[in-house]
Scaffold this motif. Structure first.
Motif, PDB file in Angstrom:
ATOM      1  N   VAL A 168     -39.900 -28.198  34.540  1.00 34.46           N
ATOM      2  CA  VAL A 168     -41.086 -28.918  34.083  1.00 34.46           C
ATOM      3  C   VAL A 168     -41.935 -27.931  33.293  1.00 34.46           C
ATOM      4  CG1 VAL A 168     -43.047 -30.342  34.772  1.00 34.46           C
ATOM      5  CG2 VAL A 168     -40.997 -30.311  36.183  1.00 34.46           C
ATOM      6  N   PRO A 169     -41.618 -27.717  32.043  1.00 32.84           N
ATOM      7  CA  PRO A 169     -42.252 -26.640  31.282  1.00 32.84           C
ATOM      8  C   PRO A 169     -43.767 -26.786  31.147  1.00 32.84           C
ATOM      9  CG  PRO A 169     -40.869 -28.009  29.864  1.00 32.84           C
ATOM     10  CD  PRO A 169     -40.571 -28.402  31.270  1.00 32.84           C
ATOM     11  N   ALA A 170     -44.265 -27.998  31.161  1.00 35.06           N
ATOM     12  CA  ALA A 170     -45.708 -28.154  30.999  1.00 35.06           C
ATOM     13  C   ALA A 170     -46.474 -27.596  32.198  1.00 35.06           C
ATOM     14  CB  ALA A 170     -46.063 -29.623  30.805  1.00 35.06           C
ATOM     15  N   HIS A 171     -45.811 -27.527  33.355  1.00 37.76           N
ATOM     16  CA  HIS A 171     -46.537 -27.153  34.569  1.00 37.76           C
ATOM     17  C   HIS A 171     -45.885 -26.033  35.370  1.00 37.76           C
ATOM     18  CE1 HIS A 171     -49.118 -30.473  33.607  1.00 37.76           C
ATOM     19  NE2 HIS A 171     -48.055 -31.236  33.490  1.00 37.76           N
ATOM     20  N   ASP A 172     -44.984 -25.306  34.716  1.00 32.68           N
ATOM     21  CA  ASP A 172     -44.394 -24.143  35.369  1.00 32.68           C
ATOM     22  C   ASP A 172     -44.211 -23.060  34.327  1.00 32.68           C
ATOM     23  OD1 ASP A 172     -42.544 -23.228  37.937  1.00 32.68           O
ATOM     24  OD2 ASP A 172     -41.853 -22.445  36.027  1.00 32.68           O
ATOM     25  N   GLU A 173     -44.735 -21.919  34.619  1.00 28.81           N
ATOM     26  CA  GLU A 173     -44.784 -20.832  33.660  1.00 28.81           C
ATOM     27  C   GLU A 173     -43.397 -20.393  33.173  1.00 28.81           C
ATOM     28  OE1 GLU A 173     -46.085 -16.663  33.737  1.00 28.81           O
ATOM     29  OE2 GLU A 173     -45.290 -17.515  31.911  1.00 28.81           O
ATOM     30  N   ARG A 174     -42.458 -20.223  34.117  1.00 27.40           N
ATOM     31  CA  ARG A 174     -41.128 -19.738  33.719  1.00 27.40           C
ATOM     32  C   ARG A 174     -40.379 -20.797  32.935  1.00 27.40           C
ATOM     33  NH1 ARG A 174     -39.506 -19.587  39.321  1.00 27.40           N
ATOM     34  NH2 ARG A 174     -40.929 -21.301  39.017  1.00 27.40           N
ATOM     35  N   ASP A 175     -40.499 -22.039  33.403  1.00 25.38           N
ATOM     36  CA  ASP A 175     -39.864 -23.130  32.665  1.00 25.38           C
ATOM     37  C   ASP A 175     -40.447 -23.199  31.251  1.00 25.38           C
ATOM     38  OD1 ASP A 175     -38.622 -23.625  35.042  1.00 25.38           O
ATOM     39  OD2 ASP A 175     -39.733 -25.456  35.508  1.00 25.38           O
ATOM     40  N   HIS A 176     -41.730 -22.912  31.157  1.00 25.09           N
ATOM     41  CA  HIS A 176     -42.412 -22.957  29.865  1.00 25.09           C
ATOM     42  C   HIS A 176     -41.827 -21.913  28.916  1.00 25.09           C
ATOM     43  CE1 HIS A 176     -45.726 -22.613  26.936  1.00 25.09           C
ATOM     44  NE2 HIS A 176     -45.988 -23.878  27.262  1.00 25.09           N
ATOM     45  N   ARG A 177     -41.696 -20.714  29.427  1.00 28.92           N
ATOM     46  CA  ARG A 177     -41.134 -19.639  28.587  1.00 28.92           C
ATOM     47  C   ARG A 177     -39.718 -19.986  28.152  1.00 28.92           C
ATOM     48  NH1 ARG A 177     -40.689 -14.965  31.720  1.00 28.92           N
ATOM     49  NH2 ARG A 177     -42.172 -15.608  33.314  1.00 28.92           N
ATOM     50  N   PHE A 178     -38.960 -20.551  29.085  1.00 28.72           N
ATOM     51  CA  PHE A 178     -37.580 -20.925  28.788  1.00 28.72           C
ATOM     52  C   PHE A 178     -37.549 -22.013  27.711  1.00 28.72           C
ATOM     53  CE2 PHE A 178     -33.337 -22.690  29.575  1.00 28.72           C
ATOM     54  CZ  PHE A 178     -32.594 -21.540  29.806  1.00 28.72           C
ATOM     55  N   ALA A 179     -38.444 -22.988  27.857  1.00 33.10           N
ATOM     56  CA  ALA A 179     -38.511 -24.093  26.900  1.00 33.10           C
ATOM     57  C   ALA A 179     -38.881 -23.588  25.514  1.00 33.10           C
ATOM     58  CB  ALA A 179     -39.539 -25.120  27.373  1.00 33.10           C
ATOM     59  N   LYS A 180     -39.806 -22.651  25.466  1.00 39.45           N
ATOM     60  CA  LYS A 180     -40.228 -22.077  24.185  1.00 39.45           C
ATOM     61  C   LYS A 180     -39.041 -21.397  23.512  1.00 39.45           C
ATOM     62  CE  LYS A 180     -44.435 -23.024  23.317  1.00 39.45           C
ATOM     63  NZ  LYS A 180     -44.779 -23.693  22.052  1.00 39.45           N
ATOM     64  N   LYS A 181     -38.329 -20.622  24.320  1.00 38.41           N
ATOM     65  CA  LYS A 181     -37.215 -19.852  23.770  1.00 38.41           C
ATOM     66  C   LYS A 181     -36.123 -20.771  23.226  1.00 38.41           C
ATOM     67  CE  LYS A 181     -34.204 -15.995  24.616  1.00 38.41           C
ATOM     68  NZ  LYS A 181     -34.028 -14.755  25.345  1.00 38.41           N
ATOM     69  N   PHE A 182     -35.836 -21.864  23.941  1.00 39.66           N
ATOM     70  CA  PHE A 182     -34.740 -22.739  23.530  1.00 39.66           C
ATOM     71  C   PHE A 182     -35.237 -24.015  22.846  1.00 39.66           C
ATOM     72  CE2 PHE A 182     -32.997 -19.922  26.683  1.00 39.66           C
ATOM     73  CZ  PHE A 182     -31.788 -19.558  26.117  1.00 39.66           C
ATOM     74  N   GLU A 183     -36.502 -24.014  22.485  1.00 39.48           N
ATOM     75  CA  GLU A 183     -37.129 -25.122  21.760  1.00 39.48           C
ATOM     76  C   GLU A 183     -36.879 -26.472  22.431  1.00 39.48           C
ATOM     77  OE1 GLU A 183     -35.604 -24.393  17.881  1.00 39.48           O
ATOM     78  OE2 GLU A 183     -37.150 -22.918  17.450  1.00 39.48           O
ATOM     79  N   LEU A 184     -37.262 -26.521  23.700  1.00 37.32           N
ATOM     80  CA  LEU A 184     -37.101 -27.757  24.464  1.00 37.32           C
ATOM     81  C   LEU A 184     -38.440 -28.463  24.582  1.00 37.32           C
ATOM     82  CD1 LEU A 184     -34.873 -25.932  27.001  1.00 37.32           C
ATOM     83  CD2 LEU A 184     -34.090 -27.895  25.684  1.00 37.32           C
ATOM     84  N   LYS A 185     -38.357 -29.742  24.914  1.00 40.20           N
ATOM     85  CA  LYS A 185     -39.561 -30.571  24.981  1.00 40.20           C
ATOM     86  C   LYS A 185     -40.496 -30.117  26.096  1.00 40.20           C
ATOM     87  CE  LYS A 185     -37.583 -34.619  24.780  1.00 40.20           C
ATOM     88  NZ  LYS A 185     -37.342 -35.981  25.257  1.00 40.20           N
ATOM     89  N   ILE A 186     -41.793 -30.179  25.827  1.00 37.40           N
ATOM     90  CA  ILE A 186     -42.799 -29.866  26.844  1.00 37.40           C
ATOM     91  C   ILE A 186     -43.680 -31.093  27.006  1.00 37.40           C
ATOM     92  CG2 ILE A 186     -44.757 -28.383  27.439  1.00 37.40           C
ATOM     93  CD1 ILE A 186     -43.405 -26.210  25.650  1.00 37.40           C
ATOM     94  N   LYS A 187     -43.555 -31.745  28.170  1.00 34.86           N
ATOM     95  CA  LYS A 187     -44.260 -33.004  28.380  1.00 34.86           C
ATOM     96  C   LYS A 187     -45.339 -32.866  29.428  1.00 34.86           C
ATOM     97  CE  LYS A 187     -41.290 -36.281  29.264  1.00 34.86           C
ATOM     98  NZ  LYS A 187     -39.981 -36.861  29.671  1.00 34.86           N
ATOM     99  N   ARG A 188     -46.586 -33.098  29.032  1.00 32.20           N
ATOM    100  CA  ARG A 188     -47.684 -33.012  29.997  1.00 32.20           C
ATOM    101  C   ARG A 188     -47.672 -34.241  30.910  1.00 32.20           C
ATOM    102  NH1 ARG A 188     -52.834 -31.163  30.768  1.00 32.20           N
ATOM    103  NH2 ARG A 188     -53.147 -30.012  28.850  1.00 32.20           N
ATOM    104  N   VAL A 189     -47.779 -34.005  32.212  1.00 30.88           N
ATOM    105  CA  VAL A 189     -47.902 -35.131  33.144  1.00 30.88           C
ATOM    106  C   VAL A 189     -49.078 -34.983  34.114  1.00 30.88           C
ATOM    107  CG1 VAL A 189     -45.511 -35.959  33.061  1.00 30.88           C
ATOM    108  CG2 VAL A 189     -46.126 -34.101  34.625  1.00 30.88           C
ATOM    109  N   ILE A 190     -49.745 -33.833  34.043  1.00 26.84           N
ATOM    110  CA  ILE A 190     -50.955 -33.657  34.861  1.00 26.84           C
ATOM    111  C   ILE A 190     -52.104 -33.349  33.914  1.00 26.84           C
ATOM    112  CG2 ILE A 190     -52.078 -32.339  36.725  1.00 26.84           C
ATOM    113  CD1 ILE A 190     -49.625 -33.716  37.766  1.00 26.84           C
ATOM    114  N   HIS A 191     -53.211 -34.019  34.128  1.00 26.04           N
ATOM    115  CA  HIS A 191     -54.358 -33.803  33.262  1.00 26.04           C
ATOM    116  C   HIS A 191     -55.067 -32.512  33.660  1.00 26.04           C
ATOM    117  CE1 HIS A 191     -57.561 -34.859  30.542  1.00 26.04           C
ATOM    118  NE2 HIS A 191     -58.422 -34.505  31.496  1.00 26.04           N
ATOM    119  N   GLY A 192     -55.445 -31.701  32.666  1.00 26.11           N
ATOM    120  CA  GLY A 192     -56.211 -30.495  32.963  1.00 26.11           C
ATOM    121  C   GLY A 192     -55.715 -29.309  32.169  1.00 26.11           C
ATOM    122  N   GLY A 193     -56.542 -28.239  32.141  1.00 23.37           N
ATOM    123  CA  GLY A 193     -56.148 -26.999  31.481  1.00 23.37           C
ATOM    124  C   GLY A 193     -56.134 -27.092  29.974  1.00 23.37           C
ATOM    125  N   ASP A 194     -55.527 -26.059  29.363  1.00 22.68           N
ATOM    126  CA  ASP A 194     -55.467 -25.992  27.907  1.00 22.68           C
ATOM    127  C   ASP A 194     -54.245 -26.735  27.394  1.00 22.68           C
ATOM    128  OD1 ASP A 194     -57.777 -24.506  27.912  1.00 22.68           O
ATOM    129  OD2 ASP A 194     -56.698 -22.594  28.051  1.00 22.68           O
TER     130      ASP A 194
END
Length: 937
Positions: free
Chosen positions: A396-422
RNA sequence: GCGGGUGUGGUGGAAUUGGUAGACACGCCAGACUUAGGAUCUGGUGCCGUAAGGUGUGGGGGUUCGAGUCCCUUCACCCGCACCA
């Protein structure tokens, strides 16, 4: 009248040894108190001043409790299996037992010199066959047990066989890996070997192929707590990952009880927290994801955030995951294969070193989102750990830091499902706060509610279930080493069977060399007689192995923590030949009331001991759930290390005050080579390290200075101060009191000899109280009120301090008392005698001597601690600080019984008041009886 | 990064419930004594100031009549865990 401490201390140490007055009574009507120190490993270096810190504290407590009327068990022994003795044996060929014996003798001498009240009649050593017989026996109990989760209890393996005979494994809730279900008929049809393989899966001591931390330099595997930053704790050698079949202990099955038990015991919060983190309980859900075009296969993941299920955009498997081979597509097979190879080669250390850059490859397969049926690409990456959860995650790249980095690297979708933050495209929003969005049935719920709701839905749709996960791993139990307890197992057709209990101990055989064999097998493989004759029930020559009656014995040995996981029980009943411990004796002593030792054992010894204790309770051998009711950590003692600076790429040394920009290496030198502070005695150095005999020393005015640094006191840093030297110079009583005077027992503190003379002088002053005109003399006449006041105040203070282990403040209370009694020239028996009793736990030698001179025949060790009377603690006059707006301006004395109004009146009349009042008005007067007066302007 | 702990004189530290900060000891300064003993005794010693006084518990802010202690914030050091899903 001189305080001849050498003579005095020798006399009483001899007396304590010969009279054995500190023997704990096995059958007693007195209440019990079990005071225990973590037993030492007898290293060649002997004790240094850091060791006794805890021993002194526990000894004070033990002696105090004896005087309070308790039957005290205060034993000592040695954790004598261990690496250094073995290392020494490898180098010299000398049997580890020989080294051990010498070292133990040295330790005992040192301990006796410090005047500890140990019950030496109960001394034990983990390497003694009469002791490890029972370590092996406990191992067999574990081997012959399984854990019934419905009863939360370990049960005998015979009972599970009976259950299998009746109903197979269909209904049973037991700890173990998932096994194909079978019914009673199938069970009875299984061949002997199959049955044993199945049982193996349930045993609490079991064999499993595990990825272990293999350390070739030490020739052994290491547990996680023996590794620091990817290197072995001992020696700092490189550690590699290796698959091996090893004995393991199913400690994970006790995870919940180990966690819960922490609430019942009085341990330092930090230590409990360390154990909680180590156990690492987390709550979440196990969710199955089906795989596109492979309807029979599922990827199971564990997540603590099922609320983010609609944010999943890909899946990641650990490289060791069993499905990879089956589901990766032929186009991707090659790159997957390459990736797996590459990650295998990377050592644990490398994997940990670059946590920033994630690697991984797409394996060609797609999982289906359980609710939306969306296609989710499946990756393999080594940021996923095989050993945690299911070895797979829903990312869940939108809400997990490592998943986020992985998604960025492999250009995967990042879907927000919790409201809040930047903006989640830039940074993951990990906080467990906010409302769910884009999440179907979860929309509008906050995180907490959504987690529960999601699990509910997942269970309802049979996609998975709630799950509690623990970070704790099963403990690897075998070591490919010589100097440890042999594991009492033999192998029949590849099946591990226990040596019958009656044949224990299975003694460690003699071997020619203490090294692994050329093939890399454990040293015990070298033993010529290391086979089990099943019929004859005895050890026979390996040549007789026929796999019919004679079978090979296990060649690995137990880890260091085996013997130390239960030694506290054996002290209760050390001689018992028929049982681990007699049940009546156990019922009396129960468990340890006070345990003193270092915090470094937080996740090793202290966790394993609790585990074994709980197991033994399940088996009915002990009656308590926790082994150590109260525990205190003694702080580390730091030493003042010395270094010499060597100019880089040369053999030249340079005095520290001459170093400018040159690059230098700092080399530890023994602090005993210094003179006049930081100056190095070069001749002594050359003697100590002959390789420096030809080295050049760049000096200033003929002097060479060292650099100093305060760090942990340890032999390897050559900054060790031995207690022997101080004992010789000042005596054991002085050393004992000085170590306690250093500060709070649990605090790390630098060793500094500077203040010791203060303590020594205090003891001399104390001694002199009993002398008049060079002669021992005490008055029998009643003492003055003033003297009684001093005594009762001191007794009260000590009685409050000891249960809090605040020994440093006790000592200052003694000092104050002695100073004051000295000032009023008090030498009344009625005052001095109780003082001797109450100081005895701290300075037992001088107390025994004075006690004897006071005319007593029995040891002061059992004289009842005096009571204090509140009557003597009342003050007739109270000195009140008079404050204006919280600032102390002057002080006034008032009788303690005078009322508030009178005090206020008197203060307002005081000439100083006028001065501080000036033209201002009094708003109010705060009066706290017997404390302060504050005039608010 | 997460969790825990600790910050008080030149030094080790004390202050148990929000009530005189620095007890006790080391060190240092001044003095006394002398069977020269690892002596003993007396006085002083947080910092600035001759003093009155001011100031002071890592820093900043707050609550309170009053804060080393409670709250917020920040810094430094130590320990443990660390890709834990």
């Amino acid at each position: 009248m001189n305080y001849l401490f050498r003579e005095i201390e020798k006399r009483w140490q001899k007396y304590w040894k010969s009279s054995q007055i500190f023997k704990g009574e096995t059958h007693s009507k007195k209440p019990k108190c079990y005071v225990l120190d973590m037993f030492p490993y007898p290293s060649g270096a002997g004790l240094h001043v850091g060791h006794p810190l805890g021993y002194i504290a526990s000894d004070i407590y033990a002696r105090y409790q004896r005087s309070q009327g308790y039957n005290v068990l205060h034993p000592m022994g040695f954790d004598s299996f261990g690496l250094p003795a073995e290392q020494y044996a490898i180098q010299t060929g000398q049997h580890p037992n020989v080294t051990n014996e010498t070292n133990i003798q040295r330790y005992k001498e040192q301990l006796e010199e410090l005047g500890f009240s140990f019950d030496w009649s109960r001394e034990l050593r983990t390497s003694d066959p009469s002791y490890y017989r029972w370590t092996q026996w406990i191992f067999l109990q574990l081997f012959n047990s399984w854990y019934d989760q419905s009863l939360s209890k370990a049960r005998s393996i015979d009972e599970i066989i009976k259950i299998f005979e009746k109903q197979g494994n269909l209904k049973i809730k037991a700890s173990g890996d998932k096994i194909e279900p079978f019914n009673a008929d199938q069970w009875s049809g299984f061949p002997w070997k199959r049955k044993n393989e199945i049982l193996q899966n349930y045993r609490l001591a079991f064999r499993s192929e595990t990825i272990v931390n293999w350390c070739p330099a030490l020739g052994t595997i290491l547990s996680n707590d023996e590794i620091k930053e990817g290197k072995s704790e001992r020696g700092g050698h490189t550690v590699y990952q290796k698959k091996m079949t090893q004995w393991s202990m199913r400690i994970t099955t006790y995870a919940e009880r180990l966690l819960k038990g922490l609430d019942q015991i009085q341990w330092p919060e930090a230590l409990k927290e360390t154990q909680r983190n180590w156990i690492g309980k987390s709550f979440g859900a196990k969710i199955s994801f089906s795989i596109l075009d492979k309807p029979s296969l599922n990827i199971e993941v564990f997540t603590t955030r099922p609320d983010t299920i609609f944010g999943v955009s890909f899946m990641v498997l650990a490289p060791e995951h069993s499905l990879i081979g089956e589901i990766s597509t032929s186009e991707e097979k090659k790159s997957v294969e390459e990736y797996l190879q590459a990650s295998k080669k990377r050592s644990e250390r490398e994997r940990l070193a670059d946590t920033k850059s994630l690697s991984g490859v797409f394996i060609g397969a797609y999982a289906l989102h359980p609710f939306t049926k969306e296609k989710l690409p499946v990756y393999v990456s080594d940021y996923i750990l095989a050993g945690y959860g299911t070895g797979a995650v829903m990312a869940v790249p939108a809400h997990d830091e490592r998943d986020h980095r992985f998604a960025k690297k492999f250009e995967l979708k990042i879907k927000r499902v919790i409201h809040g933050g930047d903006d989640v495209q830039k940074q993951a929003y990990e906080a467990k706060e906010g409302q769910c969005i884009h999440s179907d049935f979860l929309n509008g719920l906050n995180v907490k509610e959504a987690i529960l709701k999601a699990i509910e839905k997942i269970e309802e749709k049979k996609l998975g279930q709630r799950m509690i996960n623990y970070r704790l791993r099963d403990a690897v139990f075998s070591r490919q080493r010589y100097w440890g307890e042999p594991i009492p197992i033999y192998y029949k057709k590849g099946i591990a069977l226990g040596i019958p209990q009656e044949n224990l101990p299975l003694c460690l055989p003699d071997i020619d060399k203490y090294l692994p064999t050329e093939k890399g097998e454990p040293p015990l493989q070298r033993a010529a007689y290391w086979a089990w004759d099943e019929k004859g029930q005895k050890i026979v020559s390996n040549e007789l192995i026929d796999d019919k009656n004679v079978f090979p014995l296990e060649t690995s040995t137990m880890p260091g923590w085996a013997g130390s996981s239960w030694y506290f029980l054996r002290y209760m009943d050390p001689e018992n030949k028929d049982a681990l411990i007699n049940s009546k004796v156990e019922a009396y002593w129960q468990n340890v009331d006070l345990y003193v030792g270092g915090s470094e054992h937080a996740t090793g010894h202290l966790l394993y001991s609790r585990f074994w204790h709980k197991f033994l309770k399940d088996q009915g051998y002990v009656s308590t759930e926790e082994p150590f009711k109260k525990l205190i950590n003694q702080g580390m003692i730091l030493g003042d290390s010395a270094f010499i600076a060597r100019l880089e790429k040369s053999q030249d040394f340079i005095s520290v005050d001459l170093i400018k920009d040159q690059k230098t290496q700092q080399i530890h030198v023994d602090i005993h080579l210094l003179k006049n502070g930081n100056e190095l005695d070069i001749e002594k150095l050359k003697e100590w390290r002959p390789e420096y005999a030809q080295a050049k020393f760049i000096m200033k005015d003929g002097k060479f200075f060292c650099k100093r640094k305060v760090e942990k006191m340890s032999k390897s840093k050559y900054n060790v101060i031995n207690p022997d030297e101080i004992c010789k110079q000042y005596g054991a009583d002085t050393l004992r009191m000085y170590e306690m005077f250093l500060g709070p027992i649990d605090q790390t503190k630098p060793w500094n000899i500077r203040g010791i003379s203060g303590i020594h002088q205090f003891l001399r002053k104390f001694w002199r109280l009993f002398y008049t005109k060079e002669r021992f003399y005490v008055e029998s006449t009643p003492p003055s009120y003033e003297a009684l006041k001093i005594l009762h105040r001191t007794v009260k203070k000590i009685k409050e301090d000891i249960p809090r282990f605040s020994f440093n403040t006790s000592i200052s209370a003694f000092m104050i008392a002695v100073n004051e009694l000295n000032a009023i020239k008090c030498n009344n028996r009625e005052v001095l005698e109780p003082l001797v009793i109450i100081i005895a736990p701290f300075a037992p030698h001088i107390a025994e001597e004075l006690w004897m001179r006071l005319g007593h025949k029995n040891s002061v060790s059992f004289a009842p601690i005096p009571e204090y009377n509140e009557r003597y603690l009342m003050e007739e006059m109270i000195e009140y600080p008079i404050m204006f707006n919280g600032k102390l301006r002057f002080k006034m004395n008032f009788p303690s019984e005078i009322d508030e109004e009178n005090i206020k009146k008197t203060i307002l009349k005081h000439p100083q008041t006028e001065k501080y009042l000036g033209k201002r008005n009094i708003i109010k007067i705060i009066f706290i009886s017997k404390k302060i007066v504050n005039i608010v302007l």
